[in-house]
Design an enzyme around this catalytic site. Structure first.
Site, PDB file in Angstrom:
ATOM      1  N   ARG A  80       4.696   5.089  13.484  1.00 31.68           N
ATOM      2  CA  ARG A  80       4.460   5.507  12.104  1.00 31.68           C
ATOM      3  C   ARG A  80       4.225   7.013  12.051  1.00 31.68           C
ATOM      4  NH1 ARG A  80      -0.228   2.303  10.007  1.00 31.68           N
ATOM      5  NH2 ARG A  80       1.326   0.634   9.925  1.00 31.68           N
ATOM      6  N   ARG A 123      -6.392   8.491   7.912  1.00 34.08           N
ATOM      7  CA  ARG A 123      -4.949   8.308   8.099  1.00 34.08           C
ATOM      8  C   ARG A 123      -4.152   9.153   7.097  1.00 34.08           C
ATOM      9  NH1 ARG A 123      -4.005   1.930   9.712  1.00 34.08           N
ATOM     10  NH2 ARG A 123      -5.635   1.773  11.302  1.00 34.08           N
ATOM     11  N   LYS A 129     -10.633   2.301  10.251  1.00 36.21           N
ATOM     12  CA  LYS A 129      -9.665   3.159   9.573  1.00 36.21           C
ATOM     13  C   LYS A 129     -10.230   3.681   8.257  1.00 36.21           C
ATOM     14  CE  LYS A 129      -7.348  -0.992   7.821  1.00 36.21           C
ATOM     15  NZ  LYS A 129      -6.101  -1.769   7.877  1.00 36.21           N
ATOM     16  N   LYS A 188      -8.902   5.782   4.584  1.00 39.30           N
ATOM     17  CA  LYS A 188      -7.723   6.159   3.819  1.00 39.30           C
ATOM     18  C   LYS A 188      -8.111   6.984   2.594  1.00 39.30           C
ATOM     19  CE  LYS A 188      -5.267   2.008   5.341  1.00 39.30           C
ATOM     20  NZ  LYS A 188      -4.573   0.753   4.927  1.00 39.30           N
ATOM     21  N   CYS A 228       4.941  -6.255   2.583  1.00 36.46           N
ATOM     22  CA  CYS A 228       4.744  -5.701   3.923  1.00 36.46           C
ATOM     23  C   CYS A 228       5.876  -6.193   4.824  1.00 36.46           C
ATOM     24  CB  CYS A 228       3.390  -6.117   4.485  1.00 36.46           C
ATOM     25  SG  CYS A 228       3.282  -7.885   4.869  1.00 36.46           S
ATOM     26  N   CYS A 271       5.354  -7.944  13.089  1.00 32.55           N
ATOM     27  CA  CYS A 271       3.901  -7.790  12.978  1.00 32.55           C
ATOM     28  C   CYS A 271       3.187  -8.942  13.668  1.00 32.55           C
ATOM     29  CB  CYS A 271       3.480  -7.720  11.515  1.00 32.55           C
ATOM     30  SG  CYS A 271       1.690  -7.551  11.316  1.00 32.55           S
ATOM     31  N   CYS A 282      -0.156 -11.713   5.695  1.00 35.47           N
ATOM     32  CA  CYS A 282      -1.505 -12.034   6.157  1.00 35.47           C
ATOM     33  C   CYS A 282      -2.491 -11.442   5.173  1.00 35.47           C
ATOM     34  CB  CYS A 282      -1.730 -11.508   7.583  1.00 35.47           C
ATOM     35  SG  CYS A 282      -2.155  -9.754   7.654  1.00 35.47           S
ATOM     36  N   CYS A 324      -1.752  -4.989   3.442  1.00 36.05           N
ATOM     37  CA  CYS A 324      -1.050  -3.707   3.548  1.00 36.05           C
ATOM     38  C   CYS A 324      -0.253  -3.365   2.296  1.00 36.05           C
ATOM     39  CB  CYS A 324      -0.134  -3.708   4.771  1.00 36.05           C
ATOM     40  SG  CYS A 324      -1.034  -3.736   6.333  1.00 36.05           S
TER      41      CYS A 324
END
Length: 575
Positions: A77, A146, A210, A212, A431, A437, A476, A480
């Site tokens: 990414r 990120r 993480k 954001k 996603c 994934c 899931c 995302c």
């Protein structure tokens, strides 16, 4: 060392501390030719370098039967602040996709690209080519700040440019300082013996989880500001100039099925700050989360849980304490939607911008359909502006001159880049999910298009074919594609089965509520069809679908994360 009375940290915390600033044994693992994998501990560390170890799950049964190791590859990414890519960079990224990945570019929901199917043997080649394009993958994943999102078109107005500039400043300021990335991937100079390496903002063990950050300019909430840990909303003065920023904190989408102590959450408005304070505010928010965040349980480590544990008032007080001053309460603003505006627009500078629909962000040549990869490659060869990736997985051909517009229009038509898509399809996101994934419980990108075809038929039957309704799917519950902020959200529960969520706000400011649990396709369509019919009959003028299902009593309203799992299920059946 922890004592028996001290709480034990999560395994990742020990890994980060022992990693020598994110080096681990990654370099050594790249030399192991007998496997396409790397050491298990390094699976966590390479995330900070912008990649995940994956395997092709479609091939697992066959390879297991033949006693072969999994078909390992890497997802890479990029870090592209605000999603800005020059034509020269686009061509380089296209070449990497063609030569080293699976032949596609995948636009993410956070204004960047990712590659799938890169084998270990090619990792350093790919990273060097990314560096040659003046881009990198540093902090695209991992427990760091990120990729920073911003308004997709800084040429639209002076305020939009200020938003993009702020995103760039924050991204640079919060970037990890370790030299590990250049040392491992570009064979850069190693830190000399005895030289002290530091992370002055993030710390030696980086953030608990993480983080954001996004920047928005009303009335468009195209970056879904309430889904993120930290946000800045532009506030204009009476003359239309930028007076400052409303600061939001504590948004996040991820949760775990069957664990109600985990939940998605919309961000809170914390305070208003002047433009010159914005970067310092970002640092203070990050350092409070660094120090207050839960490092024992990663499922409780995001900023949203930190704020719910301590309270917004206490969190704000600590941020203000670290900055040495108090701030004004948030100022009024209005968002209208969280989608993209398709077609041509013209900015204040007289240059033109074309937003193209890219279904689920997959830039590829589709048999019998749009030739996206080829078409955008040809446009990049003659374009004199930029490309911009949106948070809705679309691409803007930006800053087009009058002289180039006709030529670009011809290329768009030749390669079918502007082919019609329904209103529902244009407001959809998914996603990647299967086959790459490792967290996916169900299909997403490969399945959503066919489900939309079925739902389009039902909408058309009720005279709603042109009605803007947001729909998002993930394989899931990690969220995302931000499904809990879609008016129709579908979250994978198992193969071919999804939880159906309804009632989110069209402008991205309110979460949805579980309407139907663990449903297959037929049940999903059967559940939505009578709700569509009721919406067509009973809606008020200008009423959005997400608002209607709450007012009409189909689902309860979610106030925020703590009540997301309360009062779930259909409150009534549609007639």
């Amino acid at each position: 060392m922890t004592t028996e009375t001290e709480p034990k940290l999560s395994r990742n915390e020990y890994l980060k501390e022992a990693s020598n600033f994110l080096r681990g044994t990654i370099a050594e693992g790249l030399l192991a030719e007998a496997t396409g994998n790397i050491a298990e501990d390094d699976h966590q560390l390479v995330k900070f370098h912008g990649m995940y170890v994956q395997d092709d799950r479609d091939l697992r049964p066959e390879r297991t039967k033949k006693k072969l190791e999994k078909a390992f590859s890497f997802m890479i990414r990029l870090r592209i602040v605000g999603g800005v890519v020059t034509p020269a960079q686009w061509l380089k990224l296209d070449g990497i996709a063609t030569n080293y990945a699976n032949g596609t570019l995948r636009a993410t929901t956070r204004q960047t690209f990712q590659y799938h199917g890169v084998i270990k043997h090619n990792l350093k080649r790919v990273m060097k080519e990314i560096d040659g394009a003046l881009l990198d993958t540093i902090a695209a994943c991992g427990d760091v700040n990120r990729n920073v999102l911003a308004v997709t078109n800084p040429h639209q107005s002076g305020t939009h440019k200020a938003a993009y500039d702020l995103a760039c400043e924050i991204a640079g300021h919060l970037l990890p300082r370790t030299g590990a990335w250049r040392e491992i991937w570009l064979d850069g100079e190693k830190v000399a013996g005895g030289e002290v390496e530091e992370e002055p903002i993030l710390g030696k063990t980086y953030l608990p989880r993480k983080f954001k950050t996004v920047v928005a300019v009303p009335p468009s909430n195209e970056v879904d500001i309430f889904a993120h840990d930290l946000g800045f909303i532009a506030i204009l003065d009476e003359k239309g100039g930028l007076s400052g920023w409303n600061v939001t904190v504590g948004g996040g989408m991820g949760m775990t099925h069957g664990e109600p102590e985990t939940y998605p959450r919309t961000a809170d408005l914390m305070f208003f700050c002047e433009p010159e304070w914005a970067v310092r505010v970002a640092e203070a928010v990050v350092t409070v989360q660094r120090d207050w965040g839960d490092r024992r349980d990663r499922k409780q480590a995001r900023l949203k849980y930190t704020i719910d544990k301590h309270g917004l008032a206490a969190f704000r007080a600590e941020v203000e304490k670290r900055l040495g001053r108090a701030f004004e309460d948030p100022r009024p603003f209005t968002f209208e939607d969280n989608g993209d505006r398709y077609g041509w627009t013209t900015g204040e500078n007289g240059r033109h911008h074309l937003t193209l629909f890219i279904e689920n962000g997959r830039v590829a040549d589709r048999p019998g359909g749009p030739q996206l990869l080829t078409g955008l490659r040809e446009i990049a060869k003659i374009h004199d502006g930029e490309f911009r990736l949106t948070a809705n997985q679309n691409v803007i051909i930006a800053n087009v001159s009058d002289e180039k517009r006709a030529e670009i229009v011809a290329l768009v038509e030749r390669h079918g880049l502007d082919r019609h898509a329904s209103t529902l399809r244009r407001n959809a996101m998914a996603c990647v999910a299967l086959p790459t994934c490792g967290l996916a419980l169900a299909e997403s990108e490969r399945y959503l298009p066919s489900l939309i075809t079925l739902l389009d038929e039902r909408l058309a039957a009720h005279g709603l074919g042109g009605e803007p309704i947001t729909i998002r799917m993930t394989g899931c519950p990690n969220g995302c594609a931000r499904p809990y902020l879609a008016e129709i959200g579908l979250v994978g529960k198992g193969p071919g089965r999804y939880n159906l969520y309804l009632g989110a706000a069209f402008d991205g400011s309110r979460l949805s509520k579980l309407y139907l649990d663990n449903a297959e396709e037929a049940a999903i369509v059967a559940a939505l069809d009578p709700v569509f019919a009721a919406f067509a009959r009973e809606r008020r003028p200008g009423e959005r679908f997400g608002d209607f299902v709450i007012r009409a009593g189909f689902v309860a309203q979610t106030r925020n994360g703590l009540d997301f799992h309360d009062h779930t299920g259909a409150l009534k059946q549609a007639a």
